[in-house]
Design a protein around this motif. Structure first.
Motif, short mmCIF file in Angstrom:
data_model
loop_
_atom_site.label_atom_id
_atom_site.label_comp_id
_atom_site.label_asym_id
_atom_site.label_seq_id
_atom_site.Cartn_x
_atom_site.Cartn_y
_atom_site.Cartn_z
N ILE A 69 27.54 47.40 25.55
CA ILE A 69 27.88 46.74 26.86
C ILE A 69 27.92 45.21 26.47
CG2 ILE A 69 27.29 46.32 29.21
CD1 ILE A 69 27.75 49.17 28.49
N ARG B 237 32.13 49.59 26.38
CA ARG B 237 31.75 50.40 27.38
C ARG B 237 31.87 52.03 27.02
NH1 ARG B 237 30.21 49.50 32.60
NH2 ARG B 237 31.32 47.53 32.45
N ASP B 238 32.96 52.26 26.45
CA ASP B 238 33.28 53.80 26.11
C ASP B 238 32.26 54.35 25.10
OD1 ASP B 238 35.15 54.06 28.03
OD2 ASP B 238 36.82 53.65 26.37
N ARG C 33 22.63 49.14 34.61
CA ARG C 33 22.86 49.80 35.78
C ARG C 33 21.65 50.57 36.31
NH1 ARG C 33 25.75 45.82 35.41
NH2 ARG C 33 27.99 45.96 35.63
N THR D 11 30.87 57.16 37.89
CA THR D 11 30.72 55.67 37.84
C THR D 11 31.02 54.95 36.77
OG1 THR D 11 28.21 55.37 37.62
CG2 THR D 11 29.26 55.91 40.15
N ARG D 12 30.66 55.59 35.80
CA ARG D 12 30.81 54.80 34.14
C ARG D 12 30.07 53.45 34.25
NH1 ARG D 12 34.52 57.26 30.92
NH2 ARG D 12 34.93 55.33 29.94
N TRP D 13 29.04 53.50 34.93
CA TRP D 13 28.58 52.04 34.92
C TRP D 13 29.28 51.06 35.52
CZ3 TRP D 13 26.40 53.40 29.46
CH2 TRP D 13 25.03 54.30 29.72
N ARG D 14 30.07 51.13 36.26
CA ARG D 14 30.91 50.18 36.87
C ARG D 14 30.21 49.52 38.20
NH1 ARG D 14 35.28 49.38 33.87
NH2 ARG D 14 35.71 51.34 32.64
#
Length: 471
Positions: free
Chosen positions: A331, A336-337, A413, A468-471
Protein backbone atom coordinates in the motif's frame (compact mmCIF):
# COMPACT_ATOMS: atom_id res chain seq x y z
CA UNK A 1 19.92 2.05 -3.37
CA UNK A 2 16.30 2.23 -4.54
CA UNK A 3 14.02 -0.63 -3.68
CA UNK A 4 12.78 -0.58 -7.26
CA UNK A 5 16.22 -1.15 -8.76
CA UNK A 6 17.11 -4.77 -7.92
CA UNK A 7 19.87 -4.82 -10.50
CA UNK A 8 21.66 -1.76 -9.18
CA UNK A 9 25.20 -2.38 -7.92
CA UNK A 10 25.52 -2.97 -4.20
CA UNK A 11 27.81 -0.55 -2.44
CA UNK A 12 29.88 -2.18 0.29
CA UNK A 13 28.30 -1.19 3.58
CA UNK A 14 30.26 0.26 6.42
CA UNK A 15 29.34 -1.22 9.80
CA UNK A 16 26.62 -3.42 11.17
CA UNK A 17 23.87 -0.80 10.90
CA UNK A 18 24.51 -0.22 7.19
CA UNK A 19 24.47 -3.96 6.55
CA UNK A 20 21.19 -4.27 8.43
CA UNK A 21 19.72 -1.42 6.35
CA UNK A 22 20.58 -3.27 3.13
CA UNK A 23 19.03 -6.47 4.47
CA UNK A 24 15.90 -4.57 5.51
CA UNK A 25 15.67 -3.02 2.04
CA UNK A 26 15.97 -6.48 0.50
CA UNK A 27 13.12 -7.76 2.68
CA UNK A 28 10.90 -4.86 1.66
CA UNK A 29 11.69 -5.49 -2.00
CA UNK A 30 10.65 -9.13 -1.50
CA UNK A 31 7.34 -7.87 -0.10
CA UNK A 32 6.85 -5.81 -3.25
CA UNK A 33 8.08 -8.28 -5.85
CA UNK A 34 8.42 -11.80 -4.42
CA UNK A 35 5.96 -14.67 -4.99
CA UNK A 36 3.06 -14.12 -2.61
CA UNK A 37 2.33 -17.66 -1.41
CA UNK A 38 5.89 -18.79 -0.57
CA UNK A 39 6.73 -15.43 1.00
CA UNK A 40 3.66 -15.54 3.24
CA UNK A 41 4.36 -19.13 4.27
CA UNK A 42 7.98 -18.36 5.16
CA UNK A 43 6.97 -15.34 7.24
CA UNK A 44 3.99 -16.97 8.95
CA UNK A 45 5.68 -20.10 10.32
CA UNK A 46 7.81 -18.49 13.08
CA UNK A 47 4.88 -16.32 14.22
CA UNK A 48 2.59 -19.33 14.59
CA UNK A 49 5.20 -21.21 16.63
CA UNK A 50 5.67 -18.21 18.93
CA UNK A 51 1.92 -17.93 19.52
CA UNK A 52 1.64 -21.62 20.39
CA UNK A 53 4.41 -21.24 22.97
CA UNK A 54 2.49 -18.30 24.42
CA UNK A 55 -0.54 -20.57 24.72
CA UNK A 56 1.61 -23.00 26.70
CA UNK A 57 2.57 -20.12 29.01
CA UNK A 58 -1.11 -19.39 29.67
CA UNK A 59 -1.86 -23.06 30.39
CA UNK A 60 1.08 -23.34 32.81
CA UNK A 61 -0.10 -20.27 34.73
CA UNK A 62 -3.49 -21.90 35.26
CA UNK A 63 -1.75 -25.08 36.40
CA UNK A 64 0.32 -23.19 38.98
CA UNK A 65 -2.79 -21.38 40.23
CA UNK A 66 -4.50 -24.75 40.62
CA UNK A 67 -1.67 -25.86 42.90
CA UNK A 68 -2.43 -22.87 45.13
CA UNK A 69 -6.09 -23.72 45.57
CA UNK A 70 -9.57 -22.85 44.37
CA UNK A 71 -9.36 -19.21 45.49
CA UNK A 72 -6.27 -18.58 43.36
CA UNK A 73 -7.95 -20.24 40.37
CA UNK A 74 -11.05 -18.10 40.83
CA UNK A 75 -8.94 -14.95 41.13
CA UNK A 76 -7.00 -15.85 38.00
CA UNK A 77 -10.27 -16.45 36.15
CA UNK A 78 -11.43 -12.95 37.10
CA UNK A 79 -8.27 -11.18 35.98
CA UNK A 80 -7.68 -13.37 32.91
CA UNK A 81 -9.95 -11.38 30.52
CA UNK A 82 -8.08 -8.17 31.37
CA UNK A 83 -4.67 -9.81 30.95
CA UNK A 84 -5.84 -11.28 27.64
CA UNK A 85 -7.07 -7.85 26.56
CA UNK A 86 -3.70 -6.30 27.42
CA UNK A 87 -1.95 -8.93 25.31
CA UNK A 88 -4.42 -8.44 22.45
CA UNK A 89 -4.04 -4.67 22.47
CA UNK A 90 -0.25 -4.53 22.80
CA UNK A 91 0.60 -7.36 20.38
CA UNK A 92 -2.34 -7.42 17.97
CA UNK A 93 -4.26 -4.14 17.86
CA UNK A 94 -1.69 -1.41 18.55
CA UNK A 95 1.14 -3.76 17.62
CA UNK A 96 -0.39 -4.41 14.21
CA UNK A 97 -0.94 -0.68 13.72
CA UNK A 98 2.76 -0.07 14.46
CA UNK A 99 3.87 -2.76 11.99
CA UNK A 100 1.48 -1.43 9.37
CA UNK A 101 2.64 2.20 9.70
CA UNK A 102 6.32 1.28 9.49
CA UNK A 103 5.77 -1.11 6.57
CA UNK A 104 3.86 1.58 4.66
CA UNK A 105 6.62 4.11 5.30
CA UNK A 106 9.30 1.67 4.11
CA UNK A 107 7.20 0.69 1.09
CA UNK A 108 7.22 4.37 0.16
CA UNK A 109 11.02 4.41 0.77
CA UNK A 110 10.63 6.96 3.59
CA UNK A 111 13.11 5.66 6.16
CA UNK A 112 13.07 8.90 8.15
CA UNK A 113 9.32 8.57 8.70
CA UNK A 114 9.78 4.93 9.70
CA UNK A 115 12.40 5.93 12.29
CA UNK A 116 10.09 8.59 13.70
CA UNK A 117 7.30 6.04 13.99
CA UNK A 118 9.56 3.87 16.17
CA UNK A 119 9.87 6.64 18.76
CA UNK A 120 6.13 7.30 18.63
CA UNK A 121 5.44 3.59 19.15
CA UNK A 122 7.49 3.62 22.34
CA UNK A 123 5.79 6.77 23.66
CA UNK A 124 2.36 5.25 23.02
CA UNK A 125 3.32 1.96 24.65
CA UNK A 126 4.50 3.60 27.88
CA UNK A 127 1.52 5.98 27.96
CA UNK A 128 -1.11 3.25 27.50
CA UNK A 129 0.59 1.05 30.10
CA UNK A 130 0.56 3.87 32.65
CA UNK A 131 -3.09 4.63 31.89
CA UNK A 132 -4.12 1.01 32.41
CA UNK A 133 -2.24 0.90 35.73
CA UNK A 134 -4.04 4.03 36.96
CA UNK A 135 -7.46 2.73 35.87
CA UNK A 136 -6.90 -0.59 37.62
CA UNK A 137 -5.75 1.15 40.82
CA UNK A 138 -8.88 3.30 40.83
CA UNK A 139 -11.53 0.86 39.61
CA UNK A 140 -10.10 -2.64 40.11
CA UNK A 141 -12.58 -3.82 42.79
CA UNK A 142 -15.52 -2.44 40.79
CA UNK A 143 -14.37 -4.15 37.59
CA UNK A 144 -13.92 -7.52 39.25
CA UNK A 145 -17.30 -7.15 40.94
CA UNK A 146 -18.96 -6.54 37.56
CA UNK A 147 -17.27 -9.70 36.27
CA UNK A 148 -19.03 -11.67 39.00
CA UNK A 149 -16.25 -11.83 41.58
CA UNK A 150 -16.98 -12.12 45.28
CA UNK A 151 -14.98 -12.14 48.52
CA UNK A 152 -11.63 -13.91 48.48
CA UNK A 153 -11.67 -14.36 44.70
CA UNK A 154 -11.69 -10.57 44.23
CA UNK A 155 -8.84 -10.19 46.70
CA UNK A 156 -6.80 -12.78 44.77
CA UNK A 157 -7.51 -10.99 41.50
CA UNK A 158 -6.47 -7.67 43.03
CA UNK A 159 -3.24 -9.22 44.30
CA UNK A 160 -2.40 -10.38 40.78
CA UNK A 161 -3.42 -7.03 39.28
CA UNK A 162 -1.31 -5.09 41.80
CA UNK A 163 1.80 -6.58 40.20
CA UNK A 164 0.69 -7.08 36.61
CA UNK A 165 -0.73 -3.67 35.72
CA UNK A 166 2.04 -1.44 37.13
CA UNK A 167 4.47 -3.84 35.44
CA UNK A 168 2.62 -4.18 32.15
CA UNK A 169 4.85 -1.44 30.71
CA UNK A 170 7.26 -4.33 30.09
CA UNK A 171 4.63 -6.09 27.93
CA UNK A 172 3.81 -2.92 26.03
CA UNK A 173 7.45 -2.07 25.37
CA UNK A 174 8.28 -5.63 24.36
CA UNK A 175 5.34 -6.04 21.99
CA UNK A 176 5.68 -2.50 20.57
CA UNK A 177 9.35 -3.05 19.77
CA UNK A 178 8.77 -6.50 18.31
CA UNK A 179 6.05 -4.95 16.13
CA UNK A 180 8.59 -2.39 14.92
CA UNK A 181 10.89 -5.22 13.86
CA UNK A 182 8.02 -7.03 12.10
CA UNK A 183 7.25 -3.85 10.20
CA UNK A 184 10.72 -4.01 8.65
CA UNK A 185 9.93 -7.47 7.27
CA UNK A 186 11.86 -9.47 9.87
CA UNK A 187 9.50 -12.08 11.34
CA UNK A 188 12.07 -14.53 12.65
CA UNK A 189 13.72 -12.30 15.27
CA UNK A 190 10.45 -11.19 16.97
CA UNK A 191 9.19 -14.78 16.93
CA UNK A 192 12.40 -16.08 18.50
CA UNK A 193 12.35 -13.39 21.18
CA UNK A 194 8.70 -14.09 21.96
CA UNK A 195 9.38 -17.83 22.25
CA UNK A 196 12.21 -17.14 24.69
CA UNK A 197 10.08 -14.70 26.71
CA UNK A 198 7.17 -17.14 26.94
CA UNK A 199 9.42 -20.09 27.76
CA UNK A 200 11.23 -18.04 30.41
CA UNK A 201 7.99 -16.86 31.97
CA UNK A 202 6.94 -20.42 32.85
CA UNK A 203 9.75 -21.24 35.34
CA UNK A 204 9.82 -17.67 36.67
CA UNK A 205 6.10 -17.69 37.44
CA UNK A 206 6.35 -21.13 39.03
CA UNK A 207 9.36 -20.10 41.12
CA UNK A 208 7.84 -16.89 42.45
CA UNK A 209 4.34 -18.29 42.78
CA UNK A 210 5.12 -21.62 44.46
CA UNK A 211 8.46 -20.77 46.06
CA UNK A 212 10.80 -23.13 44.22
CA UNK A 213 14.32 -23.34 45.61
CA UNK A 214 15.55 -20.03 47.06
CA UNK A 215 12.60 -18.06 45.66
CA UNK A 216 9.88 -16.76 48.01
CA UNK A 217 6.38 -18.21 47.64
CA UNK A 218 4.40 -15.10 46.71
CA UNK A 219 1.25 -16.92 45.68
CA UNK A 220 -0.83 -15.51 42.85
CA UNK A 221 1.19 -12.27 42.91
CA UNK A 222 4.27 -14.33 42.01
CA UNK A 223 2.58 -15.56 38.83
CA UNK A 224 2.22 -11.96 37.65
CA UNK A 225 5.76 -11.11 38.73
CA UNK A 226 7.23 -13.95 36.69
CA UNK A 227 5.44 -12.80 33.55
CA UNK A 228 6.36 -9.15 34.04
CA UNK A 229 10.04 -9.98 34.59
CA UNK A 230 10.21 -12.23 31.52
CA UNK A 231 8.70 -9.53 29.33
CA UNK A 232 10.99 -6.95 30.88
CA UNK A 233 14.02 -8.97 29.82
CA UNK A 234 12.48 -9.38 26.37
CA UNK A 235 11.81 -5.64 26.11
CA UNK A 236 15.44 -4.82 26.93
CA UNK A 237 16.67 -7.29 24.31
CA UNK A 238 14.27 -5.96 21.66
CA UNK A 239 15.17 -2.33 22.43
CA UNK A 240 18.86 -3.17 22.18
CA UNK A 241 18.27 -4.83 18.82
CA UNK A 242 16.55 -1.76 17.37
CA UNK A 243 18.85 0.84 18.93
CA UNK A 244 21.93 -1.00 17.67
CA UNK A 245 20.70 -0.54 14.10
CA UNK A 246 20.18 -4.26 13.49
CA UNK A 247 16.59 -3.60 12.44
CA UNK A 248 17.91 -1.46 9.59
CA UNK A 249 16.53 1.81 10.99
CA UNK A 250 18.70 4.66 12.22
CA UNK A 251 17.39 6.54 15.26
CA UNK A 252 20.40 8.83 15.56
CA UNK A 253 19.44 11.27 12.85
CA UNK A 254 18.32 14.76 13.81
CA UNK A 255 15.18 14.36 11.74
CA UNK A 256 13.77 11.69 14.08
CA UNK A 257 11.10 13.68 15.88
CA UNK A 258 7.66 12.55 17.09
CA UNK A 259 5.02 14.63 15.33
CA UNK A 260 1.21 14.72 15.50
CA UNK A 261 1.05 13.17 12.01
CA UNK A 262 3.06 10.16 13.16
CA UNK A 263 0.86 9.67 16.23
CA UNK A 264 -2.21 9.92 13.97
CA UNK A 265 -0.77 7.35 11.56
CA UNK A 266 -0.58 4.69 14.30
CA UNK A 267 -3.67 5.70 16.28
CA UNK A 268 -5.94 5.87 13.21
CA UNK A 269 -5.51 2.13 12.78
CA UNK A 270 -4.68 1.21 16.37
CA UNK A 271 -7.79 2.69 18.00
CA UNK A 272 -10.13 0.94 15.56
CA UNK A 273 -8.23 -2.32 15.98
CA UNK A 274 -8.39 -1.90 19.77
CA UNK A 275 -12.16 -1.53 19.59
CA UNK A 276 -12.25 -4.75 17.61
CA UNK A 277 -10.27 -6.55 20.35
CA UNK A 278 -12.55 -5.16 23.08
CA UNK A 279 -15.62 -6.39 21.18
CA UNK A 280 -14.09 -9.86 20.80
CA UNK A 281 -13.39 -10.18 24.54
CA UNK A 282 -16.79 -8.70 25.38
CA UNK A 283 -18.52 -11.23 23.14
CA UNK A 284 -16.88 -14.13 24.97
CA UNK A 285 -17.59 -12.70 28.44
CA UNK A 286 -21.27 -12.13 27.61
CA UNK A 287 -21.69 -15.56 26.02
CA UNK A 288 -20.25 -17.19 29.13
CA UNK A 289 -22.87 -15.36 31.19
CA UNK A 290 -25.69 -16.59 28.92
CA UNK A 291 -24.49 -20.20 28.84
CA UNK A 292 -24.08 -20.20 32.63
CA UNK A 293 -27.89 -20.03 32.89
CA UNK A 294 -28.02 -23.66 31.83
CA UNK A 295 -25.78 -24.95 34.61
CA UNK A 296 -22.20 -26.04 35.22
CA UNK A 297 -22.27 -28.89 32.71
CA UNK A 298 -23.34 -26.54 29.91
CA UNK A 299 -20.67 -24.04 30.92
CA UNK A 300 -18.00 -26.75 30.97
CA UNK A 301 -18.98 -28.04 27.53
CA UNK A 302 -19.11 -24.55 26.02
CA UNK A 303 -15.83 -23.62 27.73
CA UNK A 304 -13.99 -26.45 25.99
CA UNK A 305 -15.38 -25.36 22.64
CA UNK A 306 -14.48 -21.72 23.24
CA UNK A 307 -10.98 -22.74 24.36
CA UNK A 308 -10.36 -24.43 20.99
CA UNK A 309 -11.66 -21.32 19.25
CA UNK A 310 -9.03 -19.33 21.17
CA UNK A 311 -6.33 -21.77 20.02
CA UNK A 312 -7.28 -21.07 16.39
CA UNK A 313 -6.28 -17.43 16.86
CA UNK A 314 -2.51 -18.12 17.00
CA UNK A 315 -2.73 -19.95 13.67
CA UNK A 316 -4.51 -17.00 12.10
CA UNK A 317 -2.15 -14.52 13.78
CA UNK A 318 0.83 -16.32 12.25
CA UNK A 319 -0.46 -15.61 8.76
CA UNK A 320 -2.13 -12.33 9.74
CA UNK A 321 0.98 -10.66 11.17
CA UNK A 322 2.85 -11.47 7.96
CA UNK A 323 -0.02 -10.04 5.90
CA UNK A 324 -0.04 -6.83 7.95
CA UNK A 325 3.56 -6.08 6.99
CA UNK A 326 3.29 -7.30 3.38
CA UNK A 327 0.06 -5.43 2.67
CA UNK A 328 1.40 -2.31 4.40
CA UNK A 329 4.55 -2.27 2.27
CA UNK A 330 2.57 -2.64 -0.94
CA UNK A 331 0.00 0.00 0.00
CA UNK A 332 2.88 2.35 0.83
CA UNK A 333 4.45 1.64 -2.55
CA UNK A 334 1.16 2.30 -4.36
CA UNK A 335 0.62 -1.37 -5.26
CA UNK A 336 -2.97 -1.69 -4.09
CA UNK A 337 -3.83 -4.60 -6.41
CA UNK A 338 -0.91 -6.65 -5.12
CA UNK A 339 -1.88 -5.78 -1.53
CA UNK A 340 -5.40 -7.05 -2.18
CA UNK A 341 -4.02 -10.24 -3.75
CA UNK A 342 -1.91 -10.83 -0.62
CA UNK A 343 -4.99 -10.29 1.55
CA UNK A 344 -7.12 -12.79 -0.36
CA UNK A 345 -4.44 -15.46 -0.64
CA UNK A 346 -3.48 -15.22 3.03
CA UNK A 347 -7.04 -14.95 4.32
CA UNK A 348 -8.32 -17.89 2.29
CA UNK A 349 -5.33 -19.96 3.42
CA UNK A 350 -6.02 -19.14 7.09
CA UNK A 351 -9.75 -19.77 6.66
CA UNK A 352 -9.11 -23.12 4.95
CA UNK A 353 -6.79 -24.31 7.73
CA UNK A 354 -9.14 -23.25 10.52
CA UNK A 355 -12.19 -24.41 8.60
CA UNK A 356 -10.60 -27.81 8.05
CA UNK A 357 -10.07 -28.21 11.78
CA UNK A 358 -13.68 -27.16 12.33
CA UNK A 359 -15.08 -29.71 9.89
CA UNK A 360 -12.98 -32.48 11.42
CA UNK A 361 -14.32 -31.73 14.89
CA UNK A 362 -17.87 -31.29 13.63
CA UNK A 363 -17.77 -34.97 12.65
CA UNK A 364 -15.47 -36.18 15.44
CA UNK A 365 -15.84 -33.81 18.42
CA UNK A 366 -14.51 -36.38 20.89
CA UNK A 367 -11.02 -35.96 19.43
CA UNK A 368 -10.89 -32.75 21.48
CA UNK A 369 -13.44 -33.31 24.22
CA UNK A 370 -12.08 -36.63 25.46
CA UNK A 371 -8.75 -34.95 26.22
CA UNK A 372 -10.49 -33.21 29.11
CA UNK A 373 -13.61 -35.27 29.85
CA UNK A 374 -14.12 -38.91 30.78
CA UNK A 375 -16.97 -41.04 29.35
CA UNK A 376 -18.72 -40.81 32.72
CA UNK A 377 -19.11 -37.03 32.33
CA UNK A 378 -21.98 -37.52 29.93
CA UNK A 379 -23.72 -34.16 30.28
CA UNK A 380 -20.79 -31.84 29.48
CA UNK A 381 -19.75 -34.26 26.72
CA UNK A 382 -23.19 -33.91 25.17
CA UNK A 383 -23.04 -30.11 25.36
CA UNK A 384 -19.53 -30.04 23.88
CA UNK A 385 -20.60 -32.29 21.02
CA UNK A 386 -23.59 -30.04 20.32
CA UNK A 387 -21.30 -27.00 20.27
CA UNK A 388 -18.87 -28.48 17.76
CA UNK A 389 -21.57 -29.92 15.50
CA UNK A 390 -23.31 -26.54 15.39
CA UNK A 391 -20.47 -23.99 15.52
CA UNK A 392 -17.35 -25.72 14.15
CA UNK A 393 -18.58 -25.82 10.51
CA UNK A 394 -18.51 -22.01 10.63
CA UNK A 395 -14.89 -21.73 11.77
CA UNK A 396 -14.04 -21.02 8.11
CA UNK A 397 -15.85 -17.69 8.29
CA UNK A 398 -14.27 -16.86 11.65
CA UNK A 399 -10.83 -17.46 10.13
CA UNK A 400 -11.68 -15.47 7.00
CA UNK A 401 -12.89 -12.44 8.96
CA UNK A 402 -10.02 -12.41 11.44
CA UNK A 403 -7.39 -12.80 8.71
CA UNK A 404 -9.00 -9.97 6.72
CA UNK A 405 -8.82 -7.89 9.90
CA UNK A 406 -5.02 -8.27 9.94
CA UNK A 407 -4.78 -7.49 6.21
CA UNK A 408 -6.94 -4.39 6.70
CA UNK A 409 -4.54 -3.25 9.43
CA UNK A 410 -1.80 -3.31 6.83
CA UNK A 411 -3.92 -1.23 4.47
CA UNK A 412 -4.80 1.21 7.23
CA UNK A 413 -8.52 0.62 6.63
CA UNK A 414 -10.21 -0.66 9.78
CA UNK A 415 -13.81 0.47 9.44
CA UNK A 416 -15.21 -2.76 8.03
CA UNK A 417 -13.47 -5.15 10.45
CA UNK A 418 -15.01 -3.12 13.28
CA UNK A 419 -18.42 -3.24 11.57
CA UNK A 420 -18.01 -7.01 11.21
CA UNK A 421 -17.24 -7.37 14.92
CA UNK A 422 -20.26 -5.26 15.85
CA UNK A 423 -22.47 -7.43 13.63
CA UNK A 424 -21.05 -10.54 15.27
CA UNK A 425 -21.70 -9.43 18.84
CA UNK A 426 -25.21 -8.13 18.06
CA UNK A 427 -26.21 -11.33 16.27
CA UNK A 428 -24.59 -13.67 18.79
CA UNK A 429 -25.95 -11.96 21.91
CA UNK A 430 -29.27 -10.75 20.49
CA UNK A 431 -29.89 -13.98 18.61
CA UNK A 432 -29.13 -16.11 21.66
CA UNK A 433 -31.48 -14.14 23.91
CA UNK A 434 -34.23 -14.15 21.28
CA UNK A 435 -34.00 -17.89 20.55
CA UNK A 436 -33.90 -18.75 24.25
CA UNK A 437 -37.09 -16.78 24.89
CA UNK A 438 -38.96 -17.87 21.73
CA UNK A 439 -37.98 -21.54 21.50
CA UNK A 440 -37.30 -24.52 23.72
CA UNK A 441 -33.90 -25.25 22.13
CA UNK A 442 -32.07 -24.57 25.39
CA UNK A 443 -28.30 -24.16 25.11
CA UNK A 444 -28.50 -25.23 21.46
CA UNK A 445 -30.11 -21.84 20.78
CA UNK A 446 -26.94 -20.16 22.05
CA UNK A 447 -24.77 -22.25 19.72
CA UNK A 448 -26.93 -21.40 16.71
CA UNK A 449 -26.55 -17.70 17.50
CA UNK A 450 -22.76 -18.06 17.89
CA UNK A 451 -22.52 -19.82 14.52
CA UNK A 452 -24.66 -17.17 12.81
CA UNK A 453 -22.50 -14.44 14.32
CA UNK A 454 -19.35 -16.09 12.94
CA UNK A 455 -20.97 -16.33 9.49
CA UNK A 456 -21.89 -12.65 9.51
CA UNK A 457 -18.42 -11.65 10.75
CA UNK A 458 -16.58 -13.32 7.89
CA UNK A 459 -19.06 -12.46 5.14
CA UNK A 460 -19.43 -8.77 6.07
CA UNK A 461 -15.69 -8.11 6.16
CA UNK A 462 -14.88 -10.13 3.03
CA UNK A 463 -17.67 -8.56 0.95
CA UNK A 464 -16.75 -5.07 2.15
CA UNK A 465 -13.08 -5.49 1.20
CA UNK A 466 -14.09 -6.88 -2.19
CA UNK A 467 -16.52 -4.01 -2.82
CA UNK A 468 -14.44 -1.10 -1.49
CA UNK A 469 -10.94 -2.36 -2.35
CA UNK A 470 -9.77 -0.36 0.71
CA UNK A 471 -10.58 2.99 -0.90
Amino acid sequence: MSLREPDAPVVAPVGRAATAALIRAKRTRRFLEGPIGPTLARLAAPNAIAMLVQAAMSISEAYFAGRMGVTALAGLALVFPLVTLTQALSAGAMGGAISSAIARALGAENTERAAGLVVVAWILGVSIACLSAVLMALFGPTIFGLLGGRGDAVQAALAYAAIFFPGCVSLWMCHSTLSVIRGTGNMFTPALMLVLVSAGSIPLSGAFGLGWGPFPALGISGLALGMVLAYGIGAIAALGYVLSGRAGLSLREGSVRPSPALFADILRVGLSASLNSVLTILTIVLMVGIVARFGEAALAGYGLGARLEFLMIPIIFGIGAAMTSMVGANIGAGKRDRGLAIAWIGSLAAATIVGGVGLLLAFMPDLWLRIFLSPEQAEPLAVGRAYFRTVAPFYFFFGLGLAMYFASQGAGRMMWPVVGSICRILIAIGGALALISLTDLGVQAVFIAIATGMLAYGVVIALAVRATRWR
